[in-house]
Structure formats: structure tokens, C-alpha cells
Design a protein around this motif. Structure first.
Motif, PDB file in Angstrom:
ATOM      1  N   CYS A  42       0.849  -1.181   0.000  1.00  5.32           N
ATOM      2  CA  CYS A  42       0.000   0.000   0.000  1.00  5.32           C
ATOM      3  C   CYS A  42       0.889   1.236   0.000  1.00  5.32           C
ATOM      4  CB  CYS A  42      -0.865   0.043   1.262  1.00  5.32           C
ATOM      5  SG  CYS A  42      -1.957  -1.369   1.425  1.00  5.32           S
ATOM      6  N   VAL A  44       1.019   5.635  -0.028  1.00  6.15           N
ATOM      7  CA  VAL A  44       0.286   6.892   0.132  1.00  6.15           C
ATOM      8  C   VAL A  44       1.251   8.014  -0.223  1.00  6.15           C
ATOM      9  CG1 VAL A  44      -0.997   8.342   1.753  1.00  6.15           C
ATOM     10  CG2 VAL A  44      -0.945   5.859   2.095  1.00  6.15           C
ATOM     11  N   ALA A 181      -8.912   7.279   3.381  1.00 12.86           N
ATOM     12  CA  ALA A 181      -7.620   7.963   3.217  1.00 12.86           C
ATOM     13  C   ALA A 181      -7.824   9.320   2.538  1.00 12.86           C
ATOM     14  CB  ALA A 181      -6.675   7.095   2.392  1.00 12.86           C
ATOM     15  N   VAL A 195      -3.361   7.484  -3.510  1.00 12.08           N
ATOM     16  CA  VAL A 195      -3.263   6.353  -2.588  1.00 12.08           C
ATOM     17  C   VAL A 195      -3.451   5.080  -3.407  1.00 12.08           C
ATOM     18  CG1 VAL A 195      -4.331   5.275  -0.549  1.00 12.08           C
ATOM     19  CG2 VAL A 195      -4.230   7.768  -0.731  1.00 12.08           C
TER      20      VAL A 195
END
Ligand code: AMP
Ligand code: MG
Length: 316
Positions: A42, A44, A181, A195
Motif C-alpha cells: 500500500c 500513500v 484515506a 493512494v
């Protein structure tokens, strides 16, 4: 006239220089963090003065959502539902309740092609481990259970109709987390952010890396090295969510078995495409939809997506 002309040009130059300066400032203030959550990579990335604090907070929140939705953790909301008896009320977090409500809406609209109570079937295939091919008998029993069981949702109180019913939020939780997010990043007033939660992409604000400020999202070419794209999708904000056979699968005796299950057969949905991408405002709906559209196929899938104001792309 002449004077006004020069004044106008000067103003234009000042505006352009200021624009370039701000754009550069935006790039300078970039923060990016990559973590392993939801069983996938993941990342960001945010731009702007508050980007560092914002990314920190987002990662913390993603970890929290992962903890509540984790199928394999005994303390998650999902596990508490799964280990409960039939008709027993289980209180879950707002996060899980919101995911379940959207999932239920897509289940109903897709005639059960998307169904989070698919877990008994998914477990048989052991995609998280080495993979195994269930027997016909096993498949038949679990298909029956998924068809006849289910969950009832009343606010944040959940009841199962059968003790054996189990849920798996693997097809929806990353989408929800992507939406959360973006909301957080907006609250931090970052100038732009993207994201990527294992193919669930959400973006907001301005991308200082492109001339027009838009976000360009590559659709991974199935089974090719990461970063080889089939198509580039441009968005100003919102979600681009992809469900693909190449994201999780195992091979046995020359055949490939992927993780998107057709609840009617209990087997990997047999389709002549490898991935489905949904472009929508909400990543939660996009996530449920991408899985649903994969199972439904092009005609029904496109109709379902249009019903929910989303666009869908099927990739060979
Ligand atoms: P996604 O990557 O979003 O397409 O989700 C795939 C994951 O969702 C799988 O790994 C399973 O955990 C779960 N899943 C598989 N088939 C279905 C289905 N028909 N409905 C809901 N969830 C599913
Ligand atoms: Mg999904």
C-alpha cells in the motif's frame, strides 16, 4: 492600449512564474510512505505543507481498518462475526458496518455475484497459502451454505442466519480504506494526493507532476512485469479500482486458479478477460463492483456499473 498590453503581459508573466514556483513548492513538499497492509503493498503519496503529518495519519488509519477487517486475526470484527452462532447479535465498528452496508447493496444489485459471505468457499481454495483444489462434494456444500446463509445488518449490529456463515471483506475493505484515506487527506488540506492499496487507487487535488494537474493511472498489463501498462486512465479525483486474476492465483497441473470466485459454482469465475477496472467516485463501491463485474461478465457487469454511476473497463 500599448500600456495596457505591456501591463497585461507583465501580469501574465508574474502569474506564470508564481504558478511554476507554487508547482515546484508542491513537488518539494512531497511525502510518500509504503506499507504492507491488507495482504498487499500500500502506498500513500501527498503533496503540500501538511503532507508529512497527513501521510502519517493516513497510514495509522489504514492499519486500524486492516485490523478490524482482517480475516485471519482472532480479534478483528470479521473474526468475531465468523465465530458467532446463528442469530447472535455481534456489534461491529462503524468502519465494518459501512463496508457491510455497501457490500449488501452490491450483493442485491448483482444478484449475489458479489457476496462477502463467500468465505467458506474462498477458504477451501487456500489462496493465501499454497492453494488447493477442493473436491466436488466440498464445493457443493459450501455453495449451498453461501446461497442459503447470509448476514442481517441493523446499524452496527450484525446477525448471521446460519452458524457456518463466514464473511471475507477481501473484495471491499481496500476500497473503503482508499475512501477514508482521501477524506483524511482533504481534512489535512494537502494540495494533492494519490493512494494505491494493491490496485485500488484513489486521488484528490492537484498532481504537481503533470502539466494539467490530473492523475494518470496505469492499468497493469496482466501477467507482465509490474509497471507495464495496457492503458492509462486520467482522473481529476475519485477512484480507479482493478480486480485481476493475476493479483492472486496458484497453478496446478498446468491450470491456473484465481481468487475471484463465482458464488454459483464455487470456482474461479471463468472469463475471457484477465482484469476489470472500475472508475467511480467511491472506491468502496468501485471495489465491490470490480469483483462483481468480473463474475457477471461484460454485458451484465456494464449494466450494473452504470446503475451505480460507475464506468467499467474489461481487459483481455
Ligand atoms: P478483489 O481483489 O477486490 O477482486 O477481491 C477478491 C477477493 O475478494 C478474494 O481474494 C476473496 O477474498 C474475495 N472474493 C472472491 N470472490 C468474491 C465474490 N464473488 N464476492 C465477494 N468477495 C469475493
Ligand atoms: Mg473488489
Amino acid at each position: 492600449m500599448k500600456k495596457l498590453g505591456w501591463g497585461f503581459i507583465a501580469l501574465l508573466v508574474v502569474t506564470m512564474v508564481a504558478g511554476l514556483y507554487l508547482r515546484q513548492q508542491g513537488k518539494n513538499n512531497m511525502t510518500e510512505k509504503t506499507v504492507f497492509l491488507f495482504d498487499t503493498m500500500c502506498s500513500v503519496r501527498a503533496y503540500g505543507e501538511n503532507s508529512e503529518a497527513a501521510v502519517e495519519k493516513v497510514v495509522e488509519r489504514l492499519a486500524e481498518i486492516h485490523k478490524k477487517t482482517d480475516f485471519f486475526s482472532d480479534s478483528s470484527d470479521v473474526s468475531r462475526i465468523n465465530s458467532a452462532d446463528a442469530e447472535i447479535e455481534v456489534e461491529v465498528s462503524q468502519d465494518v458496518a459501512k463496508i457491510l452496508m455497501a457490500a449488501e447493496e452490491v450483493r442485491a444489485l448483482s444478484d449475489g455475484a458479489f457476496d462477502v459471505s463467500i468465505a467458506p468457499i474462498v477458504s477451501l481454495w487456500n489462496f493465501s497459502g499454497e492453494g488447493r483444489i477442493p473436491s466436488d462434494e466440498e464445493l457443493k456444500d459450501s455453495v449451498e451454505l453461501v446461497k442459503n446463509g447470509g448476514i442481517l445488518i441493523e446499524g452496527n449490529k450484525i446477525k448471521k442466519t446460519k452458524a457456518g456463515t463466514k464473511i471475507d471483506l477481501g473484495g471491499a475493505a481496500k476500497g473503503y480504506a482508499g475512501d477514508v484515506a482521501i477524506e483524511l487527506l482533504k481534512n489535512f488540506e494537502v494540495s494533492g494526493a494519490i493512494v494505491d492499496l494493491g490496485g485500488n487507487i484513489t486521488a484528490m487535488g492537484e498532481n504537481p507532476e503533470t502539466d494539467d494537474g490530473k492523475w494518470r493511472i496505469g492499468i497493469q498489463k496482466p501477467f507482465a512485469p509490474t509497471g507495464e501498462y495496457d492503458e492509462i486512465i486520467e482522473i481529476e479525483s475519485g477512484a480507479v479500482v482493478t480486480s485481476g486474476t493475476y493479483q492472486r492465483y496458484f497453478e496446478k497441473d498446468g491450470a491456473r486458479y484465481h481468487h475471484i470466485i463465482d458464488p454459483q459454482t464455487g470456482e474461479p469465475a471463468r472469463r475471457d478477460y484477465s482484469s476489470v477496472t472500475v472508475i467511480s467516485d467511491s472506491a468502496l463501491y468501485g471495489d465491490c463492483l470490480a469483483t462483481a463485474c468480473f463474475v457477471l461478465g461484460e454485458n451484465e457487469g456494464t449494466r450494473l456499473a452504470e446503475n451505480l454511476d460507475a464506468e467499467v473497463v474489461f481487459q483481455e
